[in-house]
Design an enzyme around this catalytic site. Structure first.
Site, short mmCIF file in Angstrom:
data_model
loop_
_atom_site.label_atom_id
_atom_site.label_comp_id
_atom_site.label_asym_id
_atom_site.label_seq_id
_atom_site.Cartn_x
_atom_site.Cartn_y
_atom_site.Cartn_z
CG ASN A 50 -0.41 -0.23 2.52
OD1 ASN A 50 0.59 -0.93 2.66
ND2 ASN A 50 -1.02 0.33 3.54
CD GLU A 52 -1.49 4.68 4.71
OE1 GLU A 52 -1.01 5.54 5.49
OE2 GLU A 52 -2.18 3.71 5.11
CB CYS A 61 -5.33 -1.32 -1.78
SG CYS A 61 -6.66 -0.56 -0.85
CD GLU A 63 -5.23 -5.97 -1.27
OE1 GLU A 63 -4.74 -4.82 -1.22
OE2 GLU A 63 -5.92 -6.45 -0.36
CB CYS A 94 -10.89 -2.95 0.49
SG CYS A 94 -10.26 -2.20 -1.02
CB CYS A 97 -8.54 -4.75 -3.62
SG CYS A 97 -7.47 -3.33 -3.29
N1 THU Z 1 -5.30 -1.46 2.41
C1 THU Z 1 -4.74 -2.28 1.47
O1 THU Z 1 -3.57 -2.11 1.09
N2 THU Z 1 -5.49 -3.28 0.97
C2 THU Z 1 -6.81 -3.52 1.30
O2 THU Z 1 -7.43 -4.40 0.74
C3 THU Z 1 -7.44 -2.71 2.34
C4 THU Z 1 -6.64 -1.60 2.89
C5 THU Z 1 -4.49 -0.36 2.96
C6 THU Z 1 -4.95 1.00 2.55
C7 THU Z 1 -4.43 1.85 3.68
O3 THU Z 1 -3.10 2.25 3.37
C8 THU Z 1 -4.37 0.93 4.88
O4 THU Z 1 -4.55 -0.38 4.35
C9 THU Z 1 -5.44 1.20 5.90
O5 THU Z 1 -6.68 1.28 5.32
#
Ligand code: THU
Length: 139
Positions: A50, A52, A61, A63, A94, A97
């Site tokens: 991920n 941010e 994310c 994935e 999520c 994704c």
């Molecule tokens: N996140 C992912 O990388 N994949 C997911 O399927 C859900 C959330 C990350 C996004 C964010 O940087 C952190 O998790 C918290 O939400």
């Protein structure tokens, strides 16, 4: 064309790649680090973490980073996906994704969700996203 089920060693390698990749996450806002590792039809592992942003909603994310990297590398056929984080139970992808995974993968596509404590959960894509939106049926 259905690809054969992965052997235990390959699952282990894929899980290890996802766990390792999560350490590259850029997650200074949530502190929640996620790694993803995709196994391509020809046996390569392509990873993502991920990423941010100070403008929170721009966060990518793990994935989707893995899928985009794979497509950019010319890979669109996948055999399996591992996703790693620290949480117990291990992280479920999520909804956004899952829809992106469904763009390239069929309903029986296997996923393993893992954490650093050694917990493992196995799913098929349709367990996590039944009735995905599709413009057409995948062959
Ligand atoms: N996140 C992912 O990388 N994949 C997911 O399927 C859900 C959330 C990350 C996004 C964010 O940087 C952190 O998790 C918290 O939400």
């Amino acid at each position: 064309v259905a690809l054969p089920e992965l052997d235990t060693e390959t699952w282990k390698q894929l899980a290890e790649s996802a766990l390792e990749q999560r350490l590259r996450a850029h997650a200074p806002y949530s502190g929640f680090r996620v790694g993803a590792a995709l196994l391509t039809a020809d046996g390569q592992i392509i990873t993502g973490c991920n990423v941010e942003n100070a403008s929170y909603g721009l966060t990518l994310c793990a994935e989707r980073v893995a899928i985009a990297s794979a497509v950019a590398a010319g890979q669109r056929r996948f055999r399996a996906l591992a996703i790693a984080a620290e949480t117990s139970p291990p992280p479920r992808p999520c909804g956004a994704c899952l829809q992106v995974i469904a763009e390239f993968c069929s309903e029986d596509f296997p996923l393993v969700l893992v954490n650093g404590a050694g917990e493992r959960e196995r799913y098929r894509l349709a367990d996590l996203l039944p009735h995905a939106f599709r413009l057409k049926t995948l062959e």
